[in-house]
Scaffold this motif. Structure first.
Motif, PDB file in Angstrom:
ATOM      1  N   LEU A 173       0.846  -1.193   0.000  1.00  0.00           N
ATOM      2  CA  LEU A 173       0.000   0.000   0.000  1.00  0.00           C
ATOM      3  C   LEU A 173       0.880   1.241   0.000  1.00  0.00           C
ATOM      4  N   PRO A 174       0.728   2.076  -1.034  1.00  0.00           N
ATOM      5  CA  PRO A 174       1.513   3.302  -1.050  1.00  0.00           C
ATOM      6  C   PRO A 174       0.860   4.372  -0.169  1.00  0.00           C
ATOM      7  N   PRO A 175       1.595   5.403   0.222  1.00  0.00           N
ATOM      8  CA  PRO A 175       3.036   5.487   0.044  1.00  0.00           C
ATOM      9  C   PRO A 175       3.746   4.582   1.056  1.00  0.00           C
ATOM     10  N   GLY A 176       4.901   4.150   0.733  1.00  0.00           N
ATOM     11  CA  GLY A 176       5.693   3.338   1.636  1.00  0.00           C
ATOM     12  C   GLY A 176       5.740   1.874   1.285  1.00  0.00           C
ATOM     13  N   GLY A 177       4.738   1.377   0.582  1.00  0.00           N
ATOM     14  CA  GLY A 177       4.760   0.004   0.114  1.00  0.00           C
ATOM     15  C   GLY A 177       4.569  -1.062   1.166  1.00  0.00           C
ATOM     16  N   GLN A 178       4.006  -0.710   2.321  1.00  0.00           N
ATOM     17  CA  GLN A 178       3.782  -1.706   3.366  1.00  0.00           C
ATOM     18  C   GLN A 178       2.554  -2.554   3.023  1.00  0.00           C
ATOM     19  N   PRO A 179       2.570  -3.832   3.392  1.00  0.00           N
ATOM     20  CA  PRO A 179       1.384  -4.663   3.182  1.00  0.00           C
ATOM     21  C   PRO A 179       0.251  -4.207   4.098  1.00  0.00           C
ATOM     22  N   MET A 180      -0.983  -4.473   3.671  1.00  0.00           N
ATOM     23  CA  MET A 180      -2.150  -4.105   4.463  1.00  0.00           C
ATOM     24  C   MET A 180      -3.213  -5.184   4.289  1.00  0.00           C
ATOM     25  N   ASP A 181      -3.778  -5.615   5.394  1.00  0.00           N
ATOM     26  CA  ASP A 181      -4.945  -6.491   5.381  1.00  0.00           C
ATOM     27  C   ASP A 181      -6.107  -5.699   5.951  1.00  0.00           C
ATOM     28  N   GLY A 182      -7.252  -5.808   5.294  1.00  0.00           N
ATOM     29  CA  GLY A 182      -8.443  -5.117   5.758  1.00  0.00           C
ATOM     30  C   GLY A 182      -9.635  -6.052   5.717  1.00  0.00           C
ATOM     31  N   ALA A 183     -10.682  -5.672   6.424  1.00  0.00           N
ATOM     32  CA  ALA A 183     -11.913  -6.451   6.418  1.00  0.00           C
ATOM     33  C   ALA A 183     -13.093  -5.515   6.627  1.00  0.00           C
ATOM     34  N   THR A 184     -14.202  -5.895   6.036  1.00  0.00           N
ATOM     35  CA  THR A 184     -15.441  -5.144   6.169  1.00  0.00           C
ATOM     36  C   THR A 184     -16.506  -6.068   6.726  1.00  0.00           C
ATOM     37  N   LEU A 185     -17.270  -5.560   7.673  1.00  0.00           N
ATOM     38  CA  LEU A 185     -18.443  -6.246   8.186  1.00  0.00           C
ATOM     39  C   LEU A 185     -19.649  -5.425   7.770  1.00  0.00           C
ATOM     40  N   ARG A 186     -20.613  -6.080   7.107  1.00  0.00           N
ATOM     41  CA  ARG A 186     -21.858  -5.421   6.704  1.00  0.00           C
ATOM     42  C   ARG A 186     -23.018  -6.182   7.326  1.00  0.00           C
ATOM     43  N   LEU A 187     -23.939  -5.448   7.971  1.00  0.00           N
ATOM     44  CA  LEU A 187     -25.114  -6.068   8.582  1.00  0.00           C
ATOM     45  C   LEU A 187     -26.375  -5.336   8.136  1.00  0.00           C
ATOM     46  N   PHE A 188     -27.409  -6.115   7.818  1.00  0.00           N
ATOM     47  CA  PHE A 188     -28.680  -5.572   7.350  1.00  0.00           C
ATOM     48  C   PHE A 188     -29.719  -5.640   8.454  1.00  0.00           C
ATOM     49  N   ASP A 189     -30.474  -4.561   8.633  1.00  0.00           N
ATOM     50  CA  ASP A 189     -31.561  -4.510   9.610  1.00  0.00           C
ATOM     51  C   ASP A 189     -32.884  -4.602   8.853  1.00  0.00           C
ATOM     52  N   PRO A 190     -33.564  -5.763   8.885  1.00  0.00           N
ATOM     53  CA  PRO A 190     -34.813  -5.916   8.135  1.00  0.00           C
ATOM     54  C   PRO A 190     -35.922  -4.964   8.582  1.00  0.00           C
ATOM     55  N   ALA A 191     -35.890  -4.513   9.831  1.00  0.00           N
ATOM     56  CA  ALA A 191     -36.938  -3.619  10.322  1.00  0.00           C
ATOM     57  C   ALA A 191     -36.861  -2.233   9.680  1.00  0.00           C
ATOM     58  N   THR A 192     -35.652  -1.797   9.325  1.00  0.00           N
ATOM     59  CA  THR A 192     -35.472  -0.454   8.757  1.00  0.00           C
ATOM     60  C   THR A 192     -35.054  -0.466   7.290  1.00  0.00           C
ATOM     61  N   GLY A 193     -34.578  -1.619   6.798  1.00  0.00           N
ATOM     62  CA  GLY A 193     -34.061  -1.683   5.437  1.00  0.00           C
ATOM     63  C   GLY A 193     -32.700  -1.035   5.294  1.00  0.00           C
ATOM     64  N   ILE A 194     -32.002  -0.836   6.409  1.00  0.00           N
ATOM     65  CA  ILE A 194     -30.710  -0.136   6.427  1.00  0.00           C
ATOM     66  C   ILE A 194     -29.568  -1.137   6.589  1.00  0.00           C
ATOM     67  N   TRP A 195     -28.512  -0.892   5.810  1.00  0.00           N
ATOM     68  CA  TRP A 195     -27.241  -1.601   5.981  1.00  0.00           C
ATOM     69  C   TRP A 195     -26.314  -0.742   6.815  1.00  0.00           C
ATOM     70  N   ARG A 196     -25.536  -1.382   7.684  1.00  0.00           N
ATOM     71  CA  ARG A 196     -24.452  -0.717   8.408  1.00  0.00           C
ATOM     72  C   ARG A 196     -23.145  -1.396   7.996  1.00  0.00           C
ATOM     73  N   ILE A 197     -22.121  -0.570   7.806  1.00  0.00           N
ATOM     74  CA  ILE A 197     -20.840  -1.062   7.300  1.00  0.00           C
ATOM     75  C   ILE A 197     -19.721  -0.597   8.229  1.00  0.00           C
ATOM     76  N   TRP A 198     -18.935  -1.566   8.713  1.00  0.00           N
ATOM     77  CA  TRP A 198     -17.770  -1.283   9.552  1.00  0.00           C
ATOM     78  C   TRP A 198     -16.500  -1.708   8.803  1.00  0.00           C
ATOM     79  N   TRP A 199     -15.437  -0.941   8.920  1.00  0.00           N
ATOM     80  CA  TRP A 199     -14.144  -1.236   8.297  1.00  0.00           C
ATOM     81  C   TRP A 199     -13.097  -1.397   9.389  1.00  0.00           C
ATOM     82  N   MET A 200     -12.157  -2.298   9.163  1.00  0.00           N
ATOM     83  CA  MET A 200     -11.022  -2.493  10.068  1.00  0.00           C
ATOM     84  C   MET A 200      -9.818  -2.872   9.215  1.00  0.00           C
ATOM     85  N   SER A 201      -8.609  -2.546   9.706  1.00  0.00           N
ATOM     86  CA  SER A 201      -7.425  -2.910   8.928  1.00  0.00           C
ATOM     87  C   SER A 201      -6.213  -3.058   9.825  1.00  0.00           C
TER      88      SER A 201
END
Length: 170
Positions: free
Chosen positions: A64-92
């Motif tokens: 990953l620039p700048p610097g060229g260090q490796p990076m691992d990331g993950a996303t969690l997505r959850l759906f709320d059927p009562a509201t029709g809304i998705w929530r998205i969390w990122w971590m790395s």
């Protein structure tokens, strides 16, 4: 799990599978005067969880620039059927032990808008994720910031173009 419910819970089903990702970002996404872009490549995979009411994806970037260090990331997505809304969390691996504040929203056709509050160096900002489903084998993601509580939005400061390379692994 596949069902005939059309309340939004299937909006991210297009992303289940393995992906080649090309990223493009401003060197400093928080510097509103920065105009220097860097590009990188990565590989990712998305799988459904909770019977289709959510998904988890991973992204591995060898340099990953700048610097060229490796990076691992993950996303969690959850759906709320009562509201029709998705929530998205990122971590790395760039910020170990930190789960970003979620953004929330929904799709309208092949476009999704997801927004939420965050903070950089003590300054509040709204973050917007924009998803565009190009077709079954290509999707685009972009990020923008608003420093005035959503009255205006900066230009895009980060993008991913995802190209499908296969179904989810075994």
């Amino acid at each position: 799990m596949t069902d005939n419910i059309d309340d939004g819970r299937h909006d991210f089903d297009f992303f289940h599978g393995r992906w080649h990702t090309v990223g493009r970002k401003l060197v400093d996404v928080t510097d509103r005067t920065c105009s220097e872009w860097v590009e990188f490549e990565g590989a990712g995979e998305c799988r459904p969880i909770l019977g289709g009411l959510g998904n988890v994806d991973t992204l591995t970037v060898p340099a990953l620039p700048p610097g060229g260090q490796p990076m691992d990331g993950a996303t969690l997505r959850l759906f709320d059927p009562a509201t029709g809304i998705w929530r998205i969390w990122w971590m790395s691996s760039r910020m170990p032990g930190v789960l970003d504040t979620p953004v929330a929203g929904r799709f309208d056709g092949g476009r999704g808008i997801f927004e939420g509050p965050d903070e950089f160096d003590g300054v509040p900002v709204l973050v917007r994720f924009e998803w565009h489903v190009v077709d079954g084998d290509r999707a685009e993601w972009a990020q923008r910031f608003s420093w005035d509580d959503g009255a205006t939005w900066d230009d895009v400061n980060y993008t991913f173009t995802h190209t499908r390379v296969g179904p989810p692994g075994v």
